[in-house]
Design a protein around this motif. Structure first.
Motif, PDB file in Angstrom:
ATOM      1  N   GLY A  64       0.773  -1.129   0.068  1.00  0.00           N
ATOM      2  CA  GLY A  64       0.069   0.043  -0.092  1.00  0.00           C
ATOM      3  C   GLY A  64       0.776   1.236  -0.179  1.00  0.00           C
ATOM      4  N   GLU A  65       0.200   2.274  -0.630  1.00  0.00           N
ATOM      5  CA  GLU A  65       1.167   3.518  -0.601  1.00  0.00           C
ATOM      6  C   GLU A  65       1.448   3.922   0.741  1.00  0.00           C
ATOM      7  N   GLU A  66       0.504   4.012   1.726  1.00  0.00           N
ATOM      8  CA  GLU A  66       0.957   4.688   3.145  1.00  0.00           C
ATOM      9  C   GLU A  66       1.658   3.705   4.047  1.00  0.00           C
ATOM     10  N   VAL A  82      -2.453  -1.666  -3.173  1.00  0.00           N
ATOM     11  CA  VAL A  82      -3.574  -0.734  -2.785  1.00  0.00           C
ATOM     12  C   VAL A  82      -3.156   0.843  -2.792  1.00  0.00           C
ATOM     13  N   ASP A  83      -4.054   1.707  -3.243  1.00  0.00           N
ATOM     14  CA  ASP A  83      -3.906   3.070  -3.038  1.00  0.00           C
ATOM     15  C   ASP A  83      -5.076   3.507  -2.376  1.00  0.00           C
ATOM     16  N   PRO A  84      -5.164   3.810  -1.122  1.00  0.00           N
ATOM     17  CA  PRO A  84      -6.232   4.062  -0.358  1.00  0.00           C
ATOM     18  C   PRO A  84      -6.947   5.277  -0.847  1.00  0.00           C
ATOM     19  N   ILE A  85      -6.255   6.430  -1.468  1.00  0.00           N
ATOM     20  CA  ILE A  85      -6.976   7.497  -1.976  1.00  0.00           C
ATOM     21  C   ILE A  85      -6.049   8.081  -2.945  1.00  0.00           C
ATOM     22  N   ASP A  86      -6.477   7.794  -4.111  1.00  0.00           N
ATOM     23  CA  ASP A  86      -5.511   8.341  -5.241  1.00  0.00           C
ATOM     24  C   ASP A  86      -6.275   9.461  -5.711  1.00  0.00           C
ATOM     25  N   GLY A  87      -5.401  10.704  -5.627  1.00  0.00           N
ATOM     26  CA  GLY A  87      -5.869  11.987  -5.905  1.00  0.00           C
ATOM     27  C   GLY A  87      -6.170  12.691  -4.595  1.00  0.00           C
ATOM     28  N   THR A  88      -4.908  12.406  -3.738  1.00  0.00           N
ATOM     29  CA  THR A  88      -5.157  13.161  -2.192  1.00  0.00           C
ATOM     30  C   THR A  88      -5.247  14.735  -2.406  1.00  0.00           C
ATOM     31  N   LEU A  89      -4.692  15.278  -3.322  1.00  0.00           N
ATOM     32  CA  LEU A  89      -4.692  16.854  -3.505  1.00  0.00           C
ATOM     33  C   LEU A  89      -6.384  17.040  -3.701  1.00  0.00           C
ATOM     34  N   TYR A 181      -6.456  15.660 -14.540  1.00  0.00           N
ATOM     35  CA  TYR A 181      -7.541  15.486 -13.634  1.00  0.00           C
ATOM     36  C   TYR A 181      -7.037  15.152 -12.055  1.00  0.00           C
ATOM     37  N   GLY A 182      -5.794  14.837 -12.041  1.00  0.00           N
ATOM     38  CA  GLY A 182      -5.429  14.644 -10.744  1.00  0.00           C
ATOM     39  C   GLY A 182      -5.580  13.547  -9.916  1.00  0.00           C
ATOM     40  N   SER A 183      -6.022  12.380 -10.737  1.00  0.00           N
ATOM     41  CA  SER A 183      -5.797  11.070 -10.155  1.00  0.00           C
ATOM     42  C   SER A 183      -5.487  10.138 -11.006  1.00  0.00           C
ATOM     43  N   ALA A 184      -4.204   9.431 -10.927  1.00  0.00           N
ATOM     44  CA  ALA A 184      -3.853   8.465 -12.085  1.00  0.00           C
ATOM     45  C   ALA A 184      -4.799   7.526 -12.228  1.00  0.00           C
ATOM     46  N   ALA A 185      -5.471   6.762 -11.311  1.00  0.00           N
ATOM     47  CA  ALA A 185      -6.355   5.766 -11.193  1.00  0.00           C
ATOM     48  C   ALA A 185      -7.803   6.007 -11.961  1.00  0.00           C
TER      49      ALA A 185
HETATM   50  C1  IPD Z   1      -0.988  10.933  -7.410  1.00  0.00           C
HETATM   51  C2  IPD Z   1      -2.253  11.036  -8.114  1.00  0.00           C
HETATM   52  C3  IPD Z   1      -1.807  12.117  -9.331  1.00  0.00           C
HETATM   53  C4  IPD Z   1      -0.411  11.752 -10.102  1.00  0.00           C
HETATM   54  C5  IPD Z   1       0.723  11.364  -9.074  1.00  0.00           C
HETATM   55  C6  IPD Z   1       0.279  10.483  -7.980  1.00  0.00           C
HETATM   56  P1  IPD Z   1      -1.846  10.288  -4.865  1.00  0.00           P
HETATM   57  O1  IPD Z   1      -1.443   9.979  -6.158  1.00  0.00           O
HETATM   58  O2  IPD Z   1      -2.580   9.967  -8.993  1.00  0.00           O
HETATM   59  O3  IPD Z   1      -2.588  12.290 -10.423  1.00  0.00           O
HETATM   60  O4  IPD Z   1       0.118  12.556 -10.904  1.00  0.00           O
HETATM   61  O5  IPD Z   1       1.896  11.066  -9.463  1.00  0.00           O
HETATM   62  O6  IPD Z   1       1.242  10.336  -6.840  1.00  0.00           O
HETATM   63  O7  IPD Z   1      -0.549  10.665  -4.004  1.00  0.00           O
HETATM   64  O8  IPD Z   1      -2.778  11.305  -4.647  1.00  0.00           O
HETATM   65  O9  IPD Z   1      -2.348   8.882  -4.224  1.00  0.00           O
END
Ligand code: IPD
Ligand code: CA
Ligand code: CA
Ligand code: CA
Length: 273
Positions: A64-66, A82-89, A181-185
């Motif tokens: 997981g990321e965290e 697991v990415d619990p929140i993708d697009g944290t910003l 979009y700010g979320s790779a997923a």
């Molecule tokens: C990020 C998002 C973002 C991408 C970053 C990722 P996070 O993941 O997917 O769209 O450009 O490279 O790190 O940190 O919000 O899970």
């Protein structure tokens, strides 16, 4: 199938918990730099998913990321990425446009992918070899498109890097238009749905792409790094995903002419990681 149903359920439950607490105060910390944020919700969601998976399937492993699974260096057995929140910003600034992403692999083979757009209650999901769905609706095979009539997505940041601008500026210039979009997923899910035709970015980690990779490939998307190489699910890499035609066009006409430079960037960024 049981693992698939279980995963679907725990992701939905995690999403419900996030939705229920969306107006609560959150604790925000920085990680590698002032713009790299993590919240208590990222950590709590990963912890909850980890505990649920482990109590049902003690032998499964979780990256997981965290912080879970930092010692994982092979793909033996059942591996959850697991990415619990993708697009944290987006989560912090918008309280929407973020996803829970999970990819499940069995002995290194793709098994199932999930990208859950939490606030819109949209579950993108796929079983390898059996198809991909958005909630109950099966996603259609992707149609081929050309760059000049396509929407693509990328992070504008790459246009500010001197070397990469040589590659990225002509692509953005030639595309019909570009989205960020700010979320790779969700970027992977958007390609799988046909909302965008391609997504390109210079660096993702396994948890950013593991779920989306399985979903997108089920509808015929081609997913590689920007040198046209297969992704390793345990390693960070650059990403180039699109329908078959635009992937080939981007790779052959825009990326591979800069092969030497790209190889050098990849060696610098990803060697030993
Ligand atoms: C990020 C998002 C973002 C991408 C970053 C990722 P996070 O993941 O997917 O769209 O450009 O490279 O790190 O940190 O919000 O899970
Ligand atoms: Ca993060
Ligand atoms: Ca992520
Ligand atoms: Ca994350």
């Amino acid at each position: 199938m049981e693992i698939y149903k279980f995963a679907y359920q725990i992701i939905q439950e995690a999403g419900q918990i996030i939705r229920d607490s969306i107006d609560d105060d959150i604790q925000i910390e920085t990680k590698s730099n002032p713009n790299d944020l993590v919240t208590n919700i990222d950590k709590e969601t990963e912890e909850r998913l980890f505990n649920q998976i482990k109590s049902t399937y003690p032998e499964h492993r979780i990256l997981g990321e965290e912080g879970h699974g930092t010692d994982i260096d092979n793909t033996e057995g059942v591996l959850w990425i697991v990415d619990p929140i993708d697009g944290t910003l987006n989560f912090v600034h918008q309280q929407e446009n973020f996803a829970i992403s999970i990819g499940i692999f069995i002995d290194g083979e793709k098994y199932a992918g999930f990208v859950y757009d939490v606030m819109n209650d949209k579950m993108y999901h796929a079983i390898a070899g059996k198809g991909a769905w958005l909630n109950n609706e099966q996603l259609k095979p992707l149609e081929d498109t050309d760059l000049k009539t396509s929407l693509i997505s990328t992070n504008p940041l790459w246009l500010t890097k001197e070397k990469l601008a040589k590659i990225y500026m002509p692509i953005v210039d030639q595309a019909r238009s570009t989205r960020a979009y700010g979320s790779a997923a969700l970027d992977f899910a958007n390609v799988a749905k046909g909302n965008t035709s391609a997504y390109l970015t210079m660096r993702l980690h396994p948890w950013d792409f593991a779920g989306g990779l399985i979903i997108a490939e089920e509808v015929g998307a081609v997913v590689t790094n920007q040198l046209g190489e297969q992704l390793n699910i345990l390693e960070a890499n650059s990403i180039l995903i699109g329908n078959k035609k635009i992937h080939q066009e981007l790779l052959n006409e825009y990326f591979l002419p800069y092969k030497t430079m790209l190889e050098q960037i990849h060696t610098e960024r990803f060697k030993g990681k």
